[in-house]
Design a protein around this motif. Structure first.
Motif, PDB file in Angstrom:
ATOM      1  N   CYS A 176       0.798  -1.229   0.000  1.00  0.00           N
ATOM      2  CA  CYS A 176       0.000   0.000   0.000  1.00  0.00           C
ATOM      3  C   CYS A 176       0.828   1.274   0.000  1.00  0.00           C
ATOM      4  O   CYS A 176       0.261   2.368   0.119  1.00  0.00           O
ATOM      5  CB  CYS A 176      -0.917   0.010   1.223  1.00  0.00           C
ATOM      6  N   LEU A 177       2.145   1.175  -0.094  1.00  0.00           N
ATOM      7  CA  LEU A 177       2.981   2.359   0.083  1.00  0.00           C
ATOM      8  C   LEU A 177       3.068   3.149  -1.223  1.00  0.00           C
ATOM      9  O   LEU A 177       4.021   3.052  -1.994  1.00  0.00           O
ATOM     10  CB  LEU A 177       4.366   1.967   0.598  1.00  0.00           C
ATOM     11  N   THR A 178       2.019   3.933  -1.439  1.00  0.00           N
ATOM     12  CA  THR A 178       1.922   4.750  -2.649  1.00  0.00           C
ATOM     13  C   THR A 178       1.612   6.189  -2.267  1.00  0.00           C
ATOM     14  O   THR A 178       1.153   6.482  -1.164  1.00  0.00           O
ATOM     15  CB  THR A 178       0.823   4.232  -3.592  1.00  0.00           C
ATOM     16  N   LEU A 179       1.836   7.086  -3.211  1.00  0.00           N
ATOM     17  CA  LEU A 179       1.480   8.486  -3.021  1.00  0.00           C
ATOM     18  C   LEU A 179       0.823   9.023  -4.284  1.00  0.00           C
ATOM     19  O   LEU A 179       0.835   8.381  -5.346  1.00  0.00           O
ATOM     20  CB  LEU A 179       2.691   9.318  -2.604  1.00  0.00           C
ATOM     21  N   ASN A 180       0.257  10.218  -4.161  1.00  0.00           N
ATOM     22  CA  ASN A 180      -0.512  10.841  -5.238  1.00  0.00           C
ATOM     23  C   ASN A 180      -0.089  12.300  -5.365  1.00  0.00           C
ATOM     24  O   ASN A 180       0.296  12.934  -4.376  1.00  0.00           O
ATOM     25  CB  ASN A 180      -2.008  10.780  -4.927  1.00  0.00           C
ATOM     26  N   ALA A 220      15.820  -7.554  17.752  1.00  0.00           N
ATOM     27  CA  ALA A 220      17.032  -8.371  17.666  1.00  0.00           C
ATOM     28  C   ALA A 220      17.516  -8.528  16.228  1.00  0.00           C
ATOM     29  O   ALA A 220      18.720  -8.560  15.971  1.00  0.00           O
ATOM     30  CB  ALA A 220      16.781  -9.735  18.297  1.00  0.00           C
ATOM     31  N   GLU A 221      16.582  -8.621  15.266  1.00  0.00           N
ATOM     32  CA  GLU A 221      16.997  -8.814  13.870  1.00  0.00           C
ATOM     33  C   GLU A 221      17.381  -7.499  13.196  1.00  0.00           C
ATOM     34  O   GLU A 221      17.965  -7.500  12.118  1.00  0.00           O
ATOM     35  CB  GLU A 221      15.892  -9.505  13.076  1.00  0.00           C
ATOM     36  N   SER A 222      17.022  -6.374  13.836  1.00  0.00           N
ATOM     37  CA  SER A 222      17.332  -5.069  13.258  1.00  0.00           C
ATOM     38  C   SER A 222      18.801  -4.735  13.473  1.00  0.00           C
ATOM     39  O   SER A 222      19.365  -4.972  14.539  1.00  0.00           O
ATOM     40  CB  SER A 222      16.459  -3.994  13.914  1.00  0.00           C
ATOM     41  N   GLY A 223      19.410  -4.150  12.484  1.00  0.00           N
ATOM     42  CA  GLY A 223      20.800  -3.746  12.625  1.00  0.00           C
ATOM     43  C   GLY A 223      21.010  -2.683  13.678  1.00  0.00           C
ATOM     44  O   GLY A 223      22.108  -2.535  14.219  1.00  0.00           O
ATOM     45  N   ASP A 224      19.939  -1.944  14.006  1.00  0.00           N
ATOM     46  CA  ASP A 224      20.029  -0.897  15.018  1.00  0.00           C
ATOM     47  C   ASP A 224      19.511  -1.346  16.379  1.00  0.00           C
ATOM     48  O   ASP A 224      19.523  -0.559  17.329  1.00  0.00           O
ATOM     49  CB  ASP A 224      19.237   0.338  14.571  1.00  0.00           C
ATOM     50  N   GLY A 225      19.014  -2.579  16.481  1.00  0.00           N
ATOM     51  CA  GLY A 225      18.509  -3.079  17.746  1.00  0.00           C
ATOM     52  C   GLY A 225      17.198  -2.435  18.169  1.00  0.00           C
ATOM     53  O   GLY A 225      16.914  -2.344  19.372  1.00  0.00           O
ATOM     54  N   ILE A 226      16.396  -1.986  17.206  1.00  0.00           N
ATOM     55  CA  ILE A 226      15.142  -1.304  17.526  1.00  0.00           C
ATOM     56  C   ILE A 226      14.012  -1.879  16.680  1.00  0.00           C
ATOM     57  O   ILE A 226      14.245  -2.577  15.675  1.00  0.00           O
ATOM     58  CB  ILE A 226      15.244   0.213  17.280  1.00  0.00           C
ATOM     59  N   SER A 227      12.786  -1.575  17.078  1.00  0.00           N
ATOM     60  CA  SER A 227      11.608  -1.963  16.289  1.00  0.00           C
ATOM     61  C   SER A 227      10.492  -0.969  16.558  1.00  0.00           C
ATOM     62  O   SER A 227      10.587  -0.112  17.436  1.00  0.00           O
ATOM     63  CB  SER A 227      11.161  -3.386  16.636  1.00  0.00           C
ATOM     64  N   GLY A 228       9.393  -1.107  15.795  1.00  0.00           N
ATOM     65  CA  GLY A 228       8.297  -0.140  15.854  1.00  0.00           C
ATOM     66  C   GLY A 228       8.535   1.008  14.893  1.00  0.00           C
ATOM     67  O   GLY A 228       9.498   1.023  14.118  1.00  0.00           O
ATOM     68  N   ASN A 229       7.623   1.958  14.879  1.00  0.00           N
ATOM     69  CA  ASN A 229       7.773   3.190  14.072  1.00  0.00           C
ATOM     70  C   ASN A 229       7.828   2.931  12.575  1.00  0.00           C
ATOM     71  O   ASN A 229       8.330   3.777  11.817  1.00  0.00           O
ATOM     72  CB  ASN A 229       9.020   3.976  14.501  1.00  0.00           C
ATOM     73  N   TYR A 230       7.292   1.806  12.103  1.00  0.00           N
ATOM     74  CA  TYR A 230       7.369   1.515  10.670  1.00  0.00           C
ATOM     75  C   TYR A 230       6.533   2.504   9.856  1.00  0.00           C
ATOM     76  O   TYR A 230       6.933   2.919   8.764  1.00  0.00           O
ATOM     77  CB  TYR A 230       6.934   0.076  10.406  1.00  0.00           C
ATOM     78  N   GLY A 231       5.358   2.899  10.391  1.00  0.00           N
ATOM     79  CA  GLY A 231       4.552   3.897   9.690  1.00  0.00           C
ATOM     80  C   GLY A 231       5.267   5.230   9.575  1.00  0.00           C
ATOM     81  O   GLY A 231       5.168   5.915   8.552  1.00  0.00           O
ATOM     82  N   LEU A 232       6.014   5.601  10.612  1.00  0.00           N
ATOM     83  CA  LEU A 232       6.793   6.840  10.552  1.00  0.00           C
ATOM     84  C   LEU A 232       7.944   6.712   9.565  1.00  0.00           C
ATOM     85  O   LEU A 232       8.232   7.651   8.798  1.00  0.00           O
ATOM     86  CB  LEU A 232       7.314   7.186  11.946  1.00  0.00           C
ATOM     87  N   TYR A 271       0.556   5.254   4.575  1.00  0.00           N
ATOM     88  CA  TYR A 271       1.605   4.714   5.442  1.00  0.00           C
ATOM     89  C   TYR A 271       1.008   3.566   6.245  1.00  0.00           C
ATOM     90  O   TYR A 271      -0.213   3.511   6.450  1.00  0.00           O
ATOM     91  CB  TYR A 271       2.169   5.806   6.365  1.00  0.00           C
ATOM     92  N   ARG A 272       1.859   2.646   6.683  1.00  0.00           N
ATOM     93  CA  ARG A 272       1.359   1.463   7.390  1.00  0.00           C
ATOM     94  C   ARG A 272       0.643   1.843   8.686  1.00  0.00           C
ATOM     95  O   ARG A 272       1.086   2.728   9.415  1.00  0.00           O
ATOM     96  CB  ARG A 272       2.508   0.501   7.670  1.00  0.00           C
ATOM     97  N   LEU A 273      -0.458   1.144   8.946  1.00  0.00           N
ATOM     98  CA  LEU A 273      -1.356   1.464  10.045  1.00  0.00           C
ATOM     99  C   LEU A 273      -1.431   0.326  11.053  1.00  0.00           C
ATOM    100  O   LEU A 273      -1.040  -0.810  10.775  1.00  0.00           O
ATOM    101  CB  LEU A 273      -2.760   1.747   9.494  1.00  0.00           C
ATOM    102  N   GLY A 274      -1.992   0.634  12.222  1.00  0.00           N
ATOM    103  CA  GLY A 274      -2.263  -0.393  13.219  1.00  0.00           C
ATOM    104  C   GLY A 274      -1.011  -1.147  13.623  1.00  0.00           C
ATOM    105  O   GLY A 274       0.101  -0.612  13.637  1.00  0.00           O
ATOM    106  N   ALA A 275      -1.189  -2.426  13.941  1.00  0.00           N
ATOM    107  CA  ALA A 275      -0.061  -3.242  14.379  1.00  0.00           C
ATOM    108  C   ALA A 275       0.972  -3.429  13.275  1.00  0.00           C
ATOM    109  O   ALA A 275       2.169  -3.579  13.555  1.00  0.00           O
ATOM    110  CB  ALA A 275      -0.565  -4.609  14.859  1.00  0.00           C
TER     111      ALA A 275
END
Length: 556
Positions: free
Chosen positions: A111-115, A178-190, A163-167
């Motif tokens: 769904c990651l599109t723009l107009n 743990a799998e992230s190179g930065d050791g973080i998760s969340g904020n995918y919509g941002l 942008y991605r919503l919800g969970a």
């Protein structure tokens, strides 16, 4: 002369030989083609504007890419059709009678599109990037309300995005960290929003826009996203002005530790995974979206940003206090009747004015006199609505503007207080998001609004909408809101100035006298005590912590 046009002439000649009349000799407008980094796009001409829809700005976040930062957008051969919106991001369906129901035509994880709406011809035009609201859990850039045509007709290149919503957009989890190179998760919509801004930087010149003059703009959760972008180092330099309509400034979960009475973001995500029966990350990624949404709803998941030290380095309130937010001009405001469509947030009214007064005195202690001056017992319902409005929206908005001004940036405040006839008849004057039809020019019989909304269509409504569009476009162009024949909108730094949008724009000062001072003192006390300062106000408020030193608000 195009082949299609020559064909129409020939057809008219032939039919006239047989005694027929060729009434209309009209050629379809040529569909515009624009080259971007990924390839070529073919848009449409809509009422004289060039419009391009459904443009991918990132790789599809599906399968193994679920819960990962957005990847570079894919390229394509030939010319890609850009005539229709892309699907909205995955979200639950809402009851048709829900006031804000505005179902996207289709939904997908891809769904990651723009107009883009662009003038017929432009060069280095100001750019506005619109971020839709919906609690970070619902909404879509395809909503007809968000048509950017009225901005483009005023010389703006207008961009809207999904942008991605919800969970799927805001879940943190220990295994994801743990799998992230930065050791973080969340904020995918941002991160999606930041990727979209990078796409705009790299491509908007092809549509006649100026990548050096980009304004981010959002309402409600979109305004919260504007706050996130103002405080995220990853977004620095990608925009040059900001518009926030009805933002808030609550405390947010931190990645790995409990703060302000909230569990950590990773704990919240782990609870959702357990509820969904996902024993590991592979099982979590394999979950059906409906099963994930049910588990998140069952755990009372609230989509929101995670303070992770990198994407969001600290609480919004702390970053603004330290003046580490983006140093750009800001225009922000709130509506006088914000919570009239959010009555579930209100507690049951007390049985009498005496009970109301006693509850406030018991809960607010030495702040009770200031609270009761602002929200008196003589109008219990009105006071409860106003107190919640100010705790959630009013204080946060004025604080953002105040601190942006204190940092030396032009900052402008407004209060939307207009009410059309139908909205007044439904006792919804200046409800949350009621400013949007005016900002987007959706006034009158042909307006495209959510099905359950009142429909403003009077002459005063149209005039106010024209004025607001002029102010918003002027701010995007120059950083100063203005317009021919309109009242001067002075910056907040000039005596707490603001623009009052009622029957017409009126320049004034100090929008709710004493409100900010009382709310700020209250928030600071809760903040020092490690308490959340959001939602629970008035007769539902927990006991207010005592002051560290004597405080006098009697002059407010």
């Amino acid at each position: 002369m195009s082949a299609k046009f020559r064909g129409l002439i020939c057809q008219c000649v032939i039919t006239s030989i047989f005694g027929l009349f060729c009434a209309d000799l009209v050629a379809e407008p040529e569909r515009p083609v624009v080259a971007v980094v990924q390839g070529k796009l073919r848009g449409v001409v809509d009422r004289g504007l060039r419009v391009f829809k459904g443009i991918p700005y990132a790789a599809p976040p599906v399968g193994e890419r679920r819960w990962k930062a957005p990847g570079a957008p894919v390229t394509w051969p030939g010319v890609r059709d850009a005539a229709v919106f892309g699907p909205g991001c995955m979200q639950p369906s809402l009851p048709k009678d829900y006031f804000y129901a505005d179902e996207p035509p289709s939904k997908s994880e891809d769904c990651l599109t723009l107009n883009i709406w662009a003038p017929p011809s432009s060069h280095r035009a100001p750019v506005i990037v619109w971020i839709h609201g919906g609690g970070l859990g619902i909404g879509s850039s395809a909503s007809p309300l968000y048509d950017g045509g009225n901005f483009a007709r005023r010389g703006v290149v207008f961009v809207s995005l999904n942008y991605r919503l919800g969970a799927l957009g805001w879940l943190a989890h220990p295994a994801l960290s743990a799998e992230s190179g930065d050791g973080i998760s969340g904020n995918y919509g941002l991160l999606d929003q930041i990727q979209a801004l990078e796409w705009v930087r790299d491509n908007v010149a092809a549509f006649g826009g100026d990548p050096g003059n980009v304004t981010i703009m959002g309402e409600s959760a979109g305004a919260l996203s504007v706050s996130y972008l103002l405080t995220s180092p990853l977004a620095r330099g990608l925009f040059h002005r900001a518009i926030a309509q009805s933002p808030n400034a609550r405390a947010f979960p931190e990645l790995q530790q409990s703060v302000y009475g909230m569990p950590s973001a990773e704990q919240i995500g782990a609870g959702i995974a357990r509820a969904a029966g996902a024993a590991d990350l592979e099982a979590l990624r394999a979950l059906d979206v409906d099963a994930l949404q049910r588990a998140a709803t069952g755990q009372h998941f609230r989509p929101q940003g995670t303070v992770d030290g990198r994407v969001l380095p600290a609480q919004i309130i702390d970053i603004f206090d330290a003046r580490r937010q983006a140093q750009v001009p800001l225009l922000a405001g709130f509506n006088s009747g914000e919570v009239k469509t959010q009555l579930l947030l209100l507690p049951k009214p007390p049985s009498s004015a005496d009970v109301y007064t006693a509850e406030i005195r018991k809960r607010y202690g030495d702040l009770a006199p200031a609270f009761l001056r602002l929200y008196p017992a003589s109008d219990i319902r009105g006071s409860m609505l106003a107190a919640l409005r100010d705790a959630v929206y009013g204080w946060a908005t004025e604080r953002m503007v105040r601190l942006q001004a204190a940092a030396g940036q032009p900052a402008y405040l407004y209060l939307f207080d207009h009410c059309d006839a139908e909205t007044a008849a439904r006792d919804l004057c200046a409800f949350h998001a009621s400013d949007l039809p005016y900002v987007f020019g959706q006034i009158g019989p042909g307006a495209s609004l959510p099905a359950n909304w009142p429909r403003p269509e009077g002459a005063a409504d149209r005039a106010l909408s024209e004025a607001m569009l002029d102010y918003w476009v002027s701010f995007a162009r120059s950083g100063v809101p203005g317009g021919q024949g309109l009242p001067e909108w002075r910056p907040y730094s000039k005596g707490q100035s603001y623009m009052h949008f009622a029957e017409r724009p009126v320049a004034s000062s100090d929008p709710v006298s004493g409100m900010f001072e009382m709310q700020e003192e209250l928030v600071q006390r809760r903040r020092r005590a490690g308490e959340q300062w959001f939602f629970k106000v008035g007769i539902a408020a927990p006991q207010v912590p005592p002051a560290q030193s004597p405080v006098s608000l009697s002059g407010q």
